[in-house]
Motif scaffolding. Structure first.
Motif, short mmCIF file in Angstrom:
data_model
loop_
_atom_site.label_atom_id
_atom_site.label_comp_id
_atom_site.label_asym_id
_atom_site.label_seq_id
_atom_site.Cartn_x
_atom_site.Cartn_y
_atom_site.Cartn_z
N ASN A 195 -10.11 2.54 5.44
CA ASN A 195 -8.76 2.54 4.90
C ASN A 195 -8.72 3.43 3.66
O ASN A 195 -9.49 3.21 2.71
N PRO A 196 -7.87 4.44 3.64
CA PRO A 196 -7.84 5.35 2.50
C PRO A 196 -7.40 4.67 1.21
O PRO A 196 -7.58 5.23 0.12
N HIS A 197 -6.82 3.48 1.31
CA HIS A 197 -6.44 2.75 0.10
C HIS A 197 -7.61 2.00 -0.51
O HIS A 197 -7.51 1.52 -1.64
N SER A 198 -8.72 1.88 0.23
CA SER A 198 -9.89 1.19 -0.31
C SER A 198 -10.68 2.14 -1.20
O SER A 198 -10.55 3.37 -1.12
N ILE A 199 -11.51 1.57 -2.06
CA ILE A 199 -12.30 2.38 -2.98
C ILE A 199 -13.26 3.26 -2.18
O ILE A 199 -14.05 2.77 -1.38
N GLY A 200 -13.16 4.56 -2.39
CA GLY A 200 -14.03 5.51 -1.70
C GLY A 200 -13.64 5.78 -0.26
O GLY A 200 -14.34 6.53 0.43
N GLY A 201 -12.54 5.20 0.21
CA GLY A 201 -12.17 5.35 1.61
C GLY A 201 -11.94 6.79 2.02
O GLY A 201 -12.45 7.24 3.06
#
Length: 255
Positions: A195-201
Motif C-alpha cells: 500500500n503506497p500509504h504505508s511507510i516505505g510502500g
C-alpha cells in the motif's frame, strides 16, 4: 478473429480457499464487483485494438475450483481463433497500452510475483524466474503444445497450493524456452504489492518493479491482500488517471 479481454467473477460458496481464510472479510463480493467495474472501464479506455470484453460468471465452491474452470473457459474461447488478454479483477489500466499488436506466437506474462523464485514439489518444478499470472496474453497462433503443458497439470491439480494456477502458467510460459527479457515488461503488469500509504510502500513497490508508478500502464493492486483496502487504491488510481495525464506516487498520496 477478435481481440478479447477476459475477466472472471464467480459467486463462491466457500471463501476459505484463498491464500488466507476470507470468510470474515466484509463485503467481499460487493468489493470485487466494484473492482470489476473499474477494471473494465479503464480497459475500454486504454487497451488499443480491443474488440470485446467478456466476464465469465457462475457459481463455484471455492476460488481454486474457479481457477480450473476458467482455464478451460479461456481455452475454449482461444480455440475459436481469438487473441485473448486475461486480467484479474484487481487491475487498473492507467495509460494507452498495446497487447494485441504482438507479432510473435508467444503466450506471455509480464512481471515477477512475490516471491520471485519458487519450488513446487507436487509438479517437481523449480522456477528461478516466477512471474505473476494476473495479466496474461494468449495469441490466437500460440502453440497447442503450450496448452498441452497446462492441460496435463490442471488434470493433476495441486490441491495444497493457493497459487497452483500460477505454477501452471509459469510452466506453460517457460516451456517456450525464451530468455526472461523476452517476457519482462513491468509497465504492462506493475505489481502494487505494498500500500503506497504505508511507510516505505512506494519505495518498496519501485524497487520490486524496477520502474516508477508513473511509468506503468497497467497496475495490479493484489486484492487478495484485503479487498476494501485494495478497492480504495483502485478508485484512487482511476481518479488520479482521470484528473491528470501524469500519474505519480505523489498523486496517489494526496488524493
Amino acid at each position: 478473429m477478435k481481440n478479447i479481454l477476459v475477466l472472471k467473477n464467480y459467486t463462491l460458496t466457500d471463501q476459505v480457499g484463498w491464500y488466507n481464510d476470507r470468510s470474515h472479510e466484509s463485503d467481499l463480493s460487493k468489493n470485487y464487483k466494484s473492482m470489476e467495474e473499474i477494471a473494465v472501464a479503464t480497459a475500454q479506455k486504454h487497451i488499443q485494438q480491443l474488440d470485446e470484453v467478456k466476464v465469465f460468471r457462475g457459481n463455484a465452491d471455492n476460488i481454486r475450483d474457479v481457477f480450473k474452470l476458467n482455464f478451460y473457459e479461456i481455452y475454449e474461447l482461444w480455440k475459436e481463433g481469438n487473441n485473448i488478454l486475461y486480467c484479474d479483477l484487481d487491475v487498473v489500466f492507467t495509460k494507452p497500452v498495446s497487447f494485441f499488436e504482438e507479432q510473435d506466437s508467444l503466450f506471455r506474462m509480464y512481471n515477477f510475483t512475490d516471491p520471485t523464485h519458487t519450488v513446487d514439489n507436487h509438479y517437481n518444478l523449480e522456477f528461478e524466474h516466477y512471474f505473476n499470472c494476473g495479466i496474461r496474453y494468449y495469441p490466437s497462433n500460440m502453440s497447442q503444445s503450450v496448452w498441452d503443458v497446462g492441460i496435463a497439470m490442471v488434470e493433476n491439480w495441486n490441491p495444497d497450493r493457493w497459487d497452483a494456477e500460477q505454477i501452471i502458467y509459469n510452466a506453460m510460459m517457460w516451456s517456450q524456452q525464451k530468455h526472461p527479457d523476452v517476457f519482462y515488461k513491468p509497465h504492462c503488469a506493475y505489481q502494487m504489492l505494498h500500500n503506497p500509504h504505508s511507510i516505505g510502500g512506494n519505495s518498496m513497490n519501485t524497487q520490486f518493479n524496477q520502474i516508477k508508478l508513473e511509468q506503468a500502464s497497467v497496475i495490479h493492486v493484489h486484492g487478495s491482500r484485503g479487498s476494501m483496502d485494495r478497492l480504495g487504491l483502485m478508485k484512487v488510481l482511476a481518479t488520479a488517471e482521470t484528473r491528470s495525464n501524469s500519474l505519480t506516487d505523489e498523486s496517489i498520496l494526496i488524493l
